[in-house]
Write a protein that holds these residues in place. Structure first.
Motif, PDB file in Angstrom:
ATOM      1  N   LEU A  47      -3.476 -45.507  21.711  1.00 26.75           N
ATOM      2  CA  LEU A  47      -2.202 -45.441  21.024  1.00 26.75           C
ATOM      3  C   LEU A  47      -2.359 -45.102  19.550  1.00 26.75           C
ATOM      4  CD1 LEU A  47      -0.325 -48.500  22.590  1.00 26.75           C
ATOM      5  CD2 LEU A  47      -0.142 -46.092  23.216  1.00 26.75           C
ATOM      6  N   ASN A  48      -3.489 -45.494  18.962  1.00 25.40           N
ATOM      7  CA  ASN A  48      -3.708 -45.224  17.543  1.00 25.40           C
ATOM      8  C   ASN A  48      -3.876 -43.736  17.252  1.00 25.40           C
ATOM      9  OD1 ASN A  48      -3.546 -47.929  16.947  1.00 25.40           O
ATOM     10  ND2 ASN A  48      -5.747 -48.249  17.120  1.00 25.40           N
ATOM     11  N   LEU A  49      -4.197 -42.947  18.304  1.00 23.33           N
ATOM     12  CA  LEU A  49      -4.419 -41.521  18.110  1.00 23.33           C
ATOM     13  C   LEU A  49      -3.127 -40.711  18.156  1.00 23.33           C
ATOM     14  CD1 LEU A  49      -7.628 -41.095  20.306  1.00 23.33           C
ATOM     15  CD2 LEU A  49      -7.470 -41.395  17.834  1.00 23.33           C
ATOM     16  N   LEU A  50      -2.036 -41.327  18.584  1.00 19.64           N
ATOM     17  CA  LEU A  50      -0.760 -40.618  18.653  1.00 19.64           C
ATOM     18  C   LEU A  50      -0.259 -40.323  17.242  1.00 19.64           C
ATOM     19  CD1 LEU A  50       1.068 -42.730  21.395  1.00 19.64           C
ATOM     20  CD2 LEU A  50       0.141 -40.417  21.647  1.00 19.64           C
ATOM     21  N   PRO A  51       0.293 -39.126  17.043  1.00 19.87           N
ATOM     22  CA  PRO A  51       0.845 -38.831  15.712  1.00 19.87           C
ATOM     23  C   PRO A  51       2.082 -39.690  15.442  1.00 19.87           C
ATOM     24  CG  PRO A  51       1.261 -37.017  17.235  1.00 19.87           C
ATOM     25  CD  PRO A  51       0.403 -38.010  17.955  1.00 19.87           C
ATOM     26  N   LYS A  52       2.278 -40.040  14.180  1.00 15.13           N
ATOM     27  CA  LYS A  52       3.446 -40.828  13.793  1.00 15.13           C
ATOM     28  C   LYS A  52       4.690 -39.960  13.925  1.00 15.13           C
ATOM     29  CE  LYS A  52       1.416 -44.605  12.303  1.00 15.13           C
ATOM     30  NZ  LYS A  52       1.472 -45.809  13.078  1.00 15.13           N
ATOM     31  N   LEU A  53       5.734 -40.534  14.530  1.00 12.42           N
ATOM     32  CA  LEU A  53       7.000 -39.833  14.643  1.00 12.42           C
ATOM     33  C   LEU A  53       7.945 -40.338  13.570  1.00 12.42           C
ATOM     34  CD1 LEU A  53       7.497 -39.832  18.524  1.00 12.42           C
ATOM     35  CD2 LEU A  53       6.574 -38.015  17.083  1.00 12.42           C
ATOM     36  N   GLU A  54       8.849 -39.498  13.144  1.00  8.50           N
ATOM     37  CA  GLU A  54       9.780 -39.870  12.087  1.00  8.50           C
ATOM     38  C   GLU A  54      11.209 -39.624  12.537  1.00  8.50           C
ATOM     39  OE1 GLU A  54       8.644 -37.663   8.654  1.00  8.50           O
ATOM     40  OE2 GLU A  54       6.767 -38.760   8.401  1.00  8.50           O
ATOM     41  N   GLY A  55      12.145 -40.094  11.722  1.00 11.47           N
ATOM     42  CA  GLY A  55      13.552 -39.890  12.025  1.00 11.47           C
ATOM     43  C   GLY A  55      13.954 -40.611  13.304  1.00 11.47           C
ATOM     44  N   ASN A  56      14.729 -39.943  14.134  1.00  9.38           N
ATOM     45  CA  ASN A  56      15.212 -40.555  15.367  1.00  9.38           C
ATOM     46  C   ASN A  56      14.274 -40.349  16.540  1.00  9.38           C
ATOM     47  OD1 ASN A  56      17.420 -41.516  14.024  1.00  9.38           O
ATOM     48  ND2 ASN A  56      18.821 -39.964  14.772  1.00  9.38           N
ATOM     49  N   GLN A  57      13.107 -39.758  16.307  1.00 11.48           N
ATOM     50  CA  GLN A  57      12.126 -39.600  17.366  1.00 11.48           C
ATOM     51  C   GLN A  57      11.284 -40.861  17.456  1.00 11.48           C
ATOM     52  OE1 GLN A  57       9.998 -36.077  16.123  1.00 11.48           O
ATOM     53  NE2 GLN A  57      11.248 -34.805  17.474  1.00 11.48           N
ATOM     54  N   PHE A  58      10.926 -41.243  18.685  1.00 10.31           N
ATOM     55  CA  PHE A  58      10.107 -42.434  18.870  1.00 10.31           C
ATOM     56  C   PHE A  58       9.384 -42.354  20.197  1.00 10.31           C
ATOM     57  CE2 PHE A  58      14.441 -43.255  20.280  1.00 10.31           C
ATOM     58  CZ  PHE A  58      14.252 -43.668  21.594  1.00 10.31           C
ATOM     59  N   TYR A  59       8.292 -43.102  20.269  1.00 10.81           N
ATOM     60  CA  TYR A  59       7.605 -43.300  21.534  1.00 10.81           C
ATOM     61  C   TYR A  59       8.262 -44.493  22.221  1.00 10.81           C
ATOM     62  CZ  TYR A  59       3.991 -40.265  19.600  1.00 10.81           C
ATOM     63  OH  TYR A  59       3.320 -39.209  19.050  1.00 10.81           O
ATOM     64  N   PHE A  60       8.348 -44.435  23.531  1.00 14.39           N
ATOM     65  CA  PHE A  60       9.010 -45.516  24.260  1.00 14.39           C
ATOM     66  C   PHE A  60       8.392 -46.877  23.950  1.00 14.39           C
ATOM     67  CE2 PHE A  60      10.576 -42.614  27.941  1.00 14.39           C
ATOM     68  CZ  PHE A  60      11.529 -42.071  27.106  1.00 14.39           C
ATOM     69  N   HIS A  61       7.057 -46.943  23.875  1.00 17.96           N
ATOM     70  CA  HIS A  61       6.394 -48.236  23.666  1.00 17.96           C
ATOM     71  C   HIS A  61       6.720 -48.854  22.306  1.00 17.96           C
ATOM     72  CE1 HIS A  61       3.488 -45.568  21.663  1.00 17.96           C
ATOM     73  NE2 HIS A  61       3.234 -46.635  20.904  1.00 17.96           N
ATOM     74  N   GLU A  62       7.027 -48.031  21.306  1.00 17.11           N
ATOM     75  CA  GLU A  62       7.219 -48.577  19.959  1.00 17.11           C
ATOM     76  C   GLU A  62       8.584 -49.224  19.745  1.00 17.11           C
ATOM     77  OE1 GLU A  62       7.632 -46.027  16.381  1.00 17.11           O
ATOM     78  OE2 GLU A  62       7.746 -44.350  17.787  1.00 17.11           O
ATOM     79  N   VAL A  63       9.571 -48.966  20.613  1.00 20.05           N
ATOM     80  CA  VAL A  63      10.902 -49.530  20.394  1.00 20.05           C
ATOM     81  C   VAL A  63      11.185 -50.775  21.247  1.00 20.05           C
ATOM     82  CG1 VAL A  63      11.877 -47.357  19.571  1.00 20.05           C
ATOM     83  CG2 VAL A  63      12.025 -47.932  22.009  1.00 20.05           C
ATOM     84  N   ILE A  64      10.223 -51.182  22.060  1.00 20.01           N
ATOM     85  CA  ILE A  64      10.398 -52.427  22.818  1.00 20.01           C
ATOM     86  C   ILE A  64      10.554 -53.561  21.806  1.00 20.01           C
ATOM     87  CG2 ILE A  64       9.388 -54.017  24.503  1.00 20.01           C
ATOM     88  CD1 ILE A  64      10.124 -51.220  25.636  1.00 20.01           C
ATOM     89  N   GLY A  65      11.598 -54.356  21.961  1.00 14.59           N
ATOM     90  CA  GLY A  65      11.865 -55.449  21.032  1.00 14.59           C
ATOM     91  C   GLY A  65      12.835 -55.084  19.921  1.00 14.59           C
ATOM     92  N   PHE A  66      13.164 -53.791  19.777  1.00 16.71           N
ATOM     93  CA  PHE A  66      14.140 -53.385  18.761  1.00 16.71           C
ATOM     94  C   PHE A  66      15.525 -53.876  19.164  1.00 16.71           C
ATOM     95  CE2 PHE A  66      12.485 -49.518  16.205  1.00 16.71           C
ATOM     96  CZ  PHE A  66      11.238 -50.075  16.085  1.00 16.71           C
ATOM     97  N   ARG A  67      16.369 -54.167  18.175  1.00 16.45           N
ATOM     98  CA  ARG A  67      17.775 -54.498  18.392  1.00 16.45           C
ATOM     99  C   ARG A  67      18.557 -53.204  18.532  1.00 16.45           C
ATOM    100  NH1 ARG A  67      19.020 -59.302  19.917  1.00 16.45           N
ATOM    101  NH2 ARG A  67      21.104 -59.012  19.134  1.00 16.45           N
ATOM    102  N   VAL A  68      19.571 -53.224  19.379  1.00 12.85           N
ATOM    103  CA  VAL A  68      20.446 -52.067  19.534  1.00 12.85           C
ATOM    104  C   VAL A  68      21.833 -52.464  19.054  1.00 12.85           C
ATOM    105  CG1 VAL A  68      21.487 -50.457  21.157  1.00 12.85           C
ATOM    106  CG2 VAL A  68      19.103 -51.150  21.457  1.00 12.85           C
ATOM    107  N   ARG A  69      22.368 -51.640  18.165  1.00  9.84           N
ATOM    108  CA  ARG A  69      23.712 -51.872  17.624  1.00  9.84           C
ATOM    109  C   ARG A  69      24.547 -50.633  17.916  1.00  9.84           C
ATOM    110  NH1 ARG A  69      26.397 -55.041  14.681  1.00  9.84           N
ATOM    111  NH2 ARG A  69      24.677 -56.423  14.231  1.00  9.84           N
ATOM    112  N   ASP A  70      25.693 -50.851  18.573  1.00 11.41           N
ATOM    113  CA  ASP A  70      26.617 -49.766  18.861  1.00 11.41           C
ATOM    114  C   ASP A  70      27.654 -49.695  17.744  1.00 11.41           C
ATOM    115  OD1 ASP A  70      27.812 -47.789  20.909  1.00 11.41           O
ATOM    116  OD2 ASP A  70      29.498 -49.100  20.433  1.00 11.41           O
TER     117      ASP A  70
END
Length: 88
Positions: free
Chosen positions: A1-24
């Motif tokens: 996972l450390n070798l994956l390039p960092k994504l910015e803006g609204n792009q994300f890897y699925f594994h990195e958003v687990i635990g994030f809050r979602v606000r509509d």
């Protein structure tokens, strides 16, 4: 996972958003992302809203902002989608 390039803006890897809050934008606090279901044609956030599961499609039209520092994703869900999961 450390070798994956960092994504910015609204792009994300699925594994990195687990635990994030979602606000509509209209509904308010939807809950916390427990997992991502990518076994369907449309990947889905699996969100825990006070013990109930809410499924939100992952696409650019719904996701408005990803805030990594706050671990929060702002969405605008189709009208009635969230309430569909919460009605009994």
């Amino acid at each position: 996972l450390n070798l994956l390039p960092k994504l910015e803006g609204n792009q994300f890897y699925f594994h990195e958003v687990i635990g994030f809050r979602v606000r509509d934008i209209n509904f308010g606090d939807v809950g916390t992302i427990d997992s991502i279901n990518d076994s369907t044609p449309q990947a889905l956030f699996e969100i825990n809203h006070k013990g109930k599961e809410v499924l939100i499609p992952i696409n650019d039209e719904i996701i408005k902002h990803v805030d990594r520092s706050k671990q929060e994703i702002t969405i605008i869900a189709p009208e009635g989608l969230i309430e569909l999961y919460l009605s009994e």
